[in-house]
Design a protein around this motif. Structure first.
Motif, PDB file in Angstrom:
ATOM      1  N   THR A   2       0.246  -8.661   5.134  1.00  0.00           N
ATOM      2  CA  THR A   2      -1.038  -9.030   4.540  1.00  0.00           C
ATOM      3  C   THR A   2      -1.111  -8.445   3.133  1.00  0.00           C
ATOM      4  OG1 THR A   2      -2.132  -7.089   5.485  1.00  0.00           O
ATOM      5  CG2 THR A   2      -2.235  -9.125   6.772  1.00  0.00           C
ATOM      6  N   GLU A   3      -2.034  -8.962   2.343  1.00  0.00           N
ATOM      7  CA  GLU A   3      -2.191  -8.526   0.962  1.00  0.00           C
ATOM      8  C   GLU A   3      -3.612  -8.086   0.706  1.00  0.00           C
ATOM      9  OE1 GLU A   3      -1.627 -10.312  -3.577  1.00  0.00           O
ATOM     10  OE2 GLU A   3      -1.253 -11.596  -1.845  1.00  0.00           O
ATOM     11  N   THR A   4      -3.752  -6.958   0.008  1.00  0.00           N
ATOM     12  CA  THR A   4      -5.049  -6.510  -0.479  1.00  0.00           C
ATOM     13  C   THR A   4      -5.000  -6.591  -2.000  1.00  0.00           C
ATOM     14  OG1 THR A   4      -4.428  -4.171  -0.634  1.00  0.00           O
ATOM     15  CG2 THR A   4      -5.296  -4.940   1.489  1.00  0.00           C
ATOM     16  N   THR A   5      -6.048  -6.179  -2.657  1.00  0.00           N
ATOM     17  CA  THR A   5      -6.069  -6.254  -4.117  1.00  0.00           C
ATOM     18  C   THR A   5      -5.046  -5.325  -4.760  1.00  0.00           C
ATOM     19  OG1 THR A   5      -7.841  -4.618  -4.209  1.00  0.00           O
ATOM     20  CG2 THR A   5      -8.480  -6.950  -4.269  1.00  0.00           C
ATOM     21  N   ASP A   6      -4.696  -4.215  -4.082  1.00  0.00           N
ATOM     22  CA  ASP A   6      -3.783  -3.250  -4.702  1.00  0.00           C
ATOM     23  C   ASP A   6      -2.486  -2.993  -3.942  1.00  0.00           C
ATOM     24  OD1 ASP A   6      -5.007  -1.992  -2.601  1.00  0.00           O
ATOM     25  OD2 ASP A   6      -5.428  -0.145  -3.677  1.00  0.00           O
ATOM     26  N   SER A   7      -2.273  -3.667  -2.794  1.00  0.00           N
ATOM     27  CA  SER A   7      -1.042  -3.413  -2.034  1.00  0.00           C
ATOM     28  C   SER A   7      -0.759  -4.523  -1.031  1.00  0.00           C
ATOM     29  CB  SER A   7      -1.145  -2.085  -1.292  1.00  0.00           C
ATOM     30  OG  SER A   7      -2.148  -2.149  -0.303  1.00  0.00           O
ATOM     31  N   TYR A   8       0.429  -4.438  -0.439  1.00  0.00           N
ATOM     32  CA  TYR A   8       0.831  -5.292   0.679  1.00  0.00           C
ATOM     33  C   TYR A   8       0.942  -4.399   1.899  1.00  0.00           C
ATOM     34  CZ  TYR A   8       1.976  -8.604  -2.968  1.00  0.00           C
ATOM     35  OH  TYR A   8       1.889  -9.445  -4.037  1.00  0.00           O
ATOM     36  N   LYS A   9       0.562  -4.909   3.050  1.00  0.00           N
ATOM     37  CA  LYS A   9       0.619  -4.158   4.305  1.00  0.00           C
ATOM     38  C   LYS A   9       1.568  -4.897   5.251  1.00  0.00           C
ATOM     39  CE  LYS A   9      -3.044  -1.693   3.062  1.00  0.00           C
ATOM     40  NZ  LYS A   9      -3.121  -0.294   2.840  1.00  0.00           N
ATOM     41  N   ILE A  70       5.688  -5.317  -6.809  1.00  0.00           N
ATOM     42  CA  ILE A  70       5.556  -4.105  -5.996  1.00  0.00           C
ATOM     43  C   ILE A  70       6.028  -2.868  -6.754  1.00  0.00           C
ATOM     44  CG2 ILE A  70       5.816  -5.340  -3.824  1.00  0.00           C
ATOM     45  CD1 ILE A  70       8.722  -4.194  -3.784  1.00  0.00           C
ATOM     46  N   ASP A  71       5.590  -1.704  -6.258  1.00  0.00           N
ATOM     47  CA  ASP A  71       6.034  -0.420  -6.793  1.00  0.00           C
ATOM     48  C   ASP A  71       6.817   0.284  -5.681  1.00  0.00           C
ATOM     49  OD1 ASP A  71       6.428   2.070  -7.862  1.00  0.00           O
ATOM     50  OD2 ASP A  71       4.334   2.411  -8.398  1.00  0.00           O
ATOM     51  N   PRO A  72       8.159   0.111  -5.630  1.00  0.00           N
ATOM     52  CA  PRO A  72       8.945   0.649  -4.518  1.00  0.00           C
ATOM     53  C   PRO A  72       8.948   2.171  -4.444  1.00  0.00           C
ATOM     54  CG  PRO A  72      10.387  -0.272  -6.199  1.00  0.00           C
ATOM     55  CD  PRO A  72       8.974  -0.606  -6.594  1.00  0.00           C
ATOM     56  N   GLU A  73       8.586   2.855  -5.501  1.00  0.00           N
ATOM     57  CA  GLU A  73       8.572   4.315  -5.513  1.00  0.00           C
ATOM     58  C   GLU A  73       7.393   4.904  -4.739  1.00  0.00           C
ATOM     59  OE1 GLU A  73      11.093   6.095  -6.747  1.00  0.00           O
ATOM     60  OE2 GLU A  73      12.040   4.175  -7.207  1.00  0.00           O
ATOM     61  N   ARG A  74       6.369   4.102  -4.465  1.00  0.00           N
ATOM     62  CA  ARG A  74       5.160   4.635  -3.807  1.00  0.00           C
ATOM     63  C   ARG A  74       4.929   4.062  -2.411  1.00  0.00           C
ATOM     64  NH1 ARG A  74       0.144   3.983  -7.484  1.00  0.00           N
ATOM     65  NH2 ARG A  74       0.535   1.890  -6.740  1.00  0.00           N
ATOM     66  N   VAL A  75       5.963   3.513  -1.781  1.00  0.00           N
ATOM     67  CA  VAL A  75       5.836   2.962  -0.431  1.00  0.00           C
ATOM     68  C   VAL A  75       5.575   4.095   0.552  1.00  0.00           C
ATOM     69  CG1 VAL A  75       7.036   1.737   1.419  1.00  0.00           C
ATOM     70  CG2 VAL A  75       7.334   1.005  -0.951  1.00  0.00           C
ATOM     71  N   SER A  76       4.659   3.872   1.490  1.00  0.00           N
ATOM     72  CA  SER A  76       4.389   4.872   2.530  1.00  0.00           C
ATOM     73  C   SER A  76       4.502   4.219   3.907  1.00  0.00           C
ATOM     74  CB  SER A  76       3.002   5.492   2.343  1.00  0.00           C
ATOM     75  OG  SER A  76       2.001   4.527   2.495  1.00  0.00           O
ATOM     76  N   PRO A  89       2.451  -0.469  -2.395  1.00  0.00           N
ATOM     77  CA  PRO A  89       1.518  -0.655  -3.514  1.00  0.00           C
ATOM     78  C   PRO A  89       2.032  -1.679  -4.523  1.00  0.00           C
ATOM     79  CG  PRO A  89       1.917   1.668  -3.118  1.00  0.00           C
ATOM     80  CD  PRO A  89       2.925   0.905  -2.322  1.00  0.00           C
ATOM     81  N   LYS A  90       1.098  -2.337  -5.163  1.00  0.00           N
ATOM     82  CA  LYS A  90       1.438  -3.250  -6.245  1.00  0.00           C
ATOM     83  C   LYS A  90       1.666  -2.429  -7.506  1.00  0.00           C
ATOM     84  CE  LYS A  90      -1.141  -7.201  -4.501  1.00  0.00           C
ATOM     85  NZ  LYS A  90      -2.251  -8.137  -4.763  1.00  0.00           N
ATOM     86  N   SER A  91       2.531  -2.924  -8.356  1.00  0.00           N
ATOM     87  CA  SER A  91       2.849  -2.255  -9.610  1.00  0.00           C
ATOM     88  C   SER A  91       1.737  -2.491 -10.618  1.00  0.00           C
ATOM     89  CB  SER A  91       4.167  -2.790 -10.164  1.00  0.00           C
ATOM     90  OG  SER A  91       4.399  -2.283 -11.444  1.00  0.00           O
ATOM     91  N   ASP A  92       1.448  -1.469 -11.417  1.00  0.00           N
ATOM     92  CA  ASP A  92       0.455  -1.601 -12.474  1.00  0.00           C
ATOM     93  C   ASP A  92       1.003  -2.389 -13.656  1.00  0.00           C
ATOM     94  OD1 ASP A  92      -1.312  -0.097 -10.996  1.00  0.00           O
ATOM     95  OD2 ASP A  92      -0.726   1.793 -11.940  1.00  0.00           O
ATOM     96  N   GLN A  93       2.324  -2.492 -13.764  1.00  0.00           N
ATOM     97  CA  GLN A  93       2.945  -3.143 -14.915  1.00  0.00           C
ATOM     98  C   GLN A  93       2.623  -4.626 -15.006  1.00  0.00           C
ATOM     99  OE1 GLN A  93       7.105  -2.346 -14.892  1.00  0.00           O
ATOM    100  NE2 GLN A  93       6.822  -0.132 -14.889  1.00  0.00           N
TER     101      GLN A  93
END
Length: 104
Positions: A2-9, A70-76, A89-93
């Motif tokens: 699923t997708e939110t405004t700032d990340s994928y779950k 995506i921002d692969p460095e911040r995956v939890s 998380p989605k990337s800010d770039q």
């Protein structure tokens, strides 16, 4: 997924496994979750023939391509009640933003 405004779950059901039985890898925007479910033989089961088993055992692998933002460095990751929960998380770039114009 699923997708939110700032990340994928991502949620993956993997009953009976511990966190040490699971490996999670990110390569670019490819997510790979793998592991192995082993049957623990109990002393009282030795020498008995199994006629039916409802739970599967063995190696598994789940692969998926994620969007490029995506921002692969911040995956939890969190494992709770047999469900692996991943937050990517989605990337800010790649976020759109308003550009201010300087006055001369």
């Amino acid at each position: 997924m699923t997708e939110t405004t700032d990340s994928y779950k991502v949620e993956i059901e993997i009953p009976g496994l511990r966190k040490d039985d699971i490996e999670i890898h990110m390569s670019g925007n490819e997510l790979t979750v793998s592991g192995e479910s082993r049957k623990e033989e109990k002393a009282e089961e030795r020498g008995k023939r199994t006629h039916h088993r409802a739970r599967r055992y063995g190696r598994f692998e789940y692969r998926t391509l994620l969007p490029s933002d995506i921002d692969p460095e911040r995956v939890s990751a969190n494992l709770k009640h047999g469900v692996l929960h991943l937050t990517i998380p989605k990337s800010d770039q790649n976020q759109s933003r308003r550009i201010a114009i300087d006055q001369d």
